[in-house]
Design an enzyme around this catalytic site. Sequence first.
Site, PDB file in Angstrom:
ATOM      1  N   ARG A   1      35.745 -35.995 -88.916  1.00 23.88           N
ATOM      2  CA  ARG A   1      36.293 -35.022 -87.965  1.00 23.88           C
ATOM      3  C   ARG A   1      37.587 -34.394 -88.463  1.00 23.88           C
ATOM      4  NH1 ARG A   1      34.407 -39.224 -84.835  1.00 23.88           N
ATOM      5  NH2 ARG A   1      32.924 -38.697 -83.174  1.00 23.88           N
ATOM      6  N   ILE A   2      38.527 -35.238 -88.917  1.00 25.40           N
ATOM      7  CA  ILE A   2      39.837 -34.725 -89.313  1.00 25.40           C
ATOM      8  C   ILE A   2      39.712 -33.843 -90.540  1.00 25.40           C
ATOM      9  CG2 ILE A   2      42.092 -35.389 -90.212  1.00 25.40           C
ATOM     10  CD1 ILE A   2      41.889 -37.895 -88.394  1.00 25.40           C
TER      11      ILE A   2
ATOM     12  N   ASP B   1      32.014 -37.054-100.104  1.00 29.85           N
ATOM     13  CA  ASP B   1      31.723 -37.963 -99.002  1.00 29.85           C
ATOM     14  C   ASP B   1      30.284 -38.440 -99.136  1.00 29.85           C
ATOM     15  OD1 ASP B   1      31.150 -39.306 -96.673  1.00 29.85           O
ATOM     16  OD2 ASP B   1      32.301 -37.954 -95.394  1.00 29.85           O
TER      17      ASP B   1
ATOM     18  N   ALA C   1      45.882 -40.996 -94.024  1.00 29.68           N
ATOM     19  CA  ALA C   1      44.826 -41.907 -93.585  1.00 29.68           C
ATOM     20  C   ALA C   1      45.342 -43.346 -93.488  1.00 29.68           C
ATOM     21  CB  ALA C   1      43.637 -41.806 -94.531  1.00 29.68           C
ATOM     22  N   ARG C   2      45.352 -44.067 -94.592  1.00 30.55           N
ATOM     23  CA  ARG C   2      45.844 -45.449 -94.635  1.00 30.55           C
ATOM     24  C   ARG C   2      46.601 -45.660 -95.938  1.00 30.55           C
ATOM     25  NH1 ARG C   2      45.276 -45.757 -89.918  1.00 30.55           N
ATOM     26  NH2 ARG C   2      44.127 -47.315 -88.691  1.00 30.55           N
TER      27      ARG C   2
ATOM     28  N   ASP D   1      52.187 -40.062 -95.154  1.00 27.55           N
ATOM     29  CA  ASP D   1      52.488 -40.382 -93.759  1.00 27.55           C
ATOM     30  C   ASP D   1      52.211 -41.853 -93.467  1.00 27.55           C
ATOM     31  OD1 ASP D   1      53.138 -39.498 -90.989  1.00 27.55           O
ATOM     32  OD2 ASP D   1      51.069 -40.110 -90.597  1.00 27.55           O
TER      33      ASP D   1
ATOM     34  N   GLU E   1      54.462 -51.014 -93.186  1.00 25.69           N
ATOM     35  CA  GLU E   1      55.115 -50.031 -92.315  1.00 25.69           C
ATOM     36  C   GLU E   1      56.062 -50.725 -91.339  1.00 25.69           C
ATOM     37  OE1 GLU E   1      51.988 -47.713 -90.529  1.00 25.69           O
ATOM     38  OE2 GLU E   1      51.631 -46.591 -92.374  1.00 25.69           O
TER      39      GLU E   1
ATOM     40  N   HIS F   1      54.434 -42.272 -90.277  1.00 26.03           N
ATOM     41  CA  HIS F   1      53.131 -42.494 -89.638  1.00 26.03           C
ATOM     42  C   HIS F   1      53.098 -41.750 -88.299  1.00 26.03           C
ATOM     43  CE1 HIS F   1      49.494 -45.427 -89.450  1.00 26.03           C
ATOM     44  NE2 HIS F   1      49.215 -44.281 -88.839  1.00 26.03           N
TER      45      HIS F   1
END
Length: 335
Positions: free
Chosen positions: A158-159, A178, A238-239, A263, A268, A287
């Site tokens: 989606r993103i 993907d 993302a991560r 981000d 974190e 984040h």
Amino acid sequence: MNQPVAVFTDTDDLDPEPGVRLLAEAGFEVRVAGTRDPDALADAAGDAVALIVGYARIDAALLGRLPRLRVIATMSAGYDMVDTAEARRRGVWVANLPGAATEDVAVHALASTLSLVRRLPQADALVRSGGWNAEFTSEGRLPRRASELTLGLVGLGRIARSFATLAAPAFGRVAAYDPHTDPAHWPAAIARHDDLGDLAAAADVLSLHVPLTPATRGLVDGALLARMRPGGFLVNVARGELVDPVALADALDRDHLAGAALDVFPVEPPPADDPLRRHPRIQLSPHSAFLSDTSRRAYVCGPAENVIAWHRTGRPSTAVVDPTATATALEGVLA
């Protein structure tokens, strides 16, 4: 009759009150633990049937201390903080929040990308220090013209699709990798690459949009970064664990990459001595890609609605682990 108990684990800077109110109106006793500590969570949620989880690690040991638990709802699209195999074994549903901040994260990715391409952090720092255009153009690396660049997306959920729609008018080409997307349903406006290394070699900007799984941990390593075009950029909303931080710093120090926007981080917040915090070519945000005045509410109400749906119908609305199913088809999907 005893009320079913739902517990918020850690909410960080989110206000859980709207979600608490929804659950209370649906007949739940609601507690806000406000912690990631497993002992404190075991004490707060020992009789809970539902957990609403931020970043707290819900591992096998903790699940073993929550005998009444039947549903876990995450306050994120990601659910890597949950031991999904153990949850399934114990008959616990797991639900995520796939669309609450799609627009916000996509816009943040676009803003980060354009900021890197146009060298806005360097321009800002130069003016604040008393410099002007002559110094900016003398640094040897001018801003790039976006219409001459290829934007590469790792993942096409989606993103990523929203980001591609926003970015397409500015960039010369948008491409993606993907392996989970059926080629028959591939967007015509996005070039398809069947090999991640080939995408990296074709992209001027590589933007990450996959969940953290055993297969994606460390996905962006030194070998992949070396495949990227000289002067390229990396964007990660993302991560943090998707990227090898040592390899990224090396690619920047060697001038192979011109910059990165992060981000998310493996730890974190990143510790004070983390070299990525001080690197002059890395643009940082805390984040916060998911945050907006609208998403802030959705991130507590959406999981509450998943728990309420489970309570009323026997299944949450957006399940990623269905303990009644024999297959694991719901898991491992690119987000």
